[in-house]
Design a protein around this motif. Structure first.
Motif: not given
Length: 143
Positions: A12-13, A16, A105, A107-111
């Motif tokens: 995720v990081d 992002a 979460p 909203d994983l793909y949003h994060r």
């Protein structure tokens, strides 16, 4: 309260913080990260279809007696973005516990910032994949 698996948090990081023009390249790399299906799922037997995905997408989660989650995904090679969602989950959730999988979460793909790189319809499909996976884990861990 458990947190999402460390490996998934790292992925995720990475997304992002990546420049937008690199995100699609990164997605394509994950489209190759899906392990092949075992023979018992060859006809998609025992797998659940995710109708929210524009392409034929099937998944299966199993909770082991030790409380870890094993995942399987089936998605055609012609759908690299959708395969990338599966690859991210396959790699990020490898060896994860029930609590860690359920802590991911919604909203994983949003994060990850993917809502800025791909269509809302594709993000919705990826979100549905995660929701169905978590539902299967929740149902198995409750029984």
């Amino acid at each position: 309260m458990p947190e999402m698996p460390t490996k998934l948090a790292e992925i995720v990081d990475e997304f992002a913080t990546a420049p937008r023009d690199v995100v699609l390249e990164m997605l394509l790399e994950y489209s190759d990260a899906i392990p092949p299906l075992p023979a018992e799922f060859s006809g998609r037997e025992g797998m659940e279809q995710v109708p929210e995905c524009q392409t034929a997408f099937f998944l299966r989660a199993e909770v082991t007696p030790e409380g870890t989650v094993t995942t399987w995904f089936d998605c055609p090679p012609e759908a690299p973005t959708t395969r990338a969602f599966a690859g991210i989950l396959a790699e990020g959730l490898a060896g994860a516990t029930v609590g860690e999988v359920l802590a991911v979460p919604g909203d994983l793909y949003h994060r990850m910032g993917l809502d800025k790189a791909i269509s809302p319809l594709r993000v919705r499909g990826g979100t549905a994949v995660l929701a169905r996976l978590q539902r299967q884990v929740r149902e198995q861990s409750a029984s």
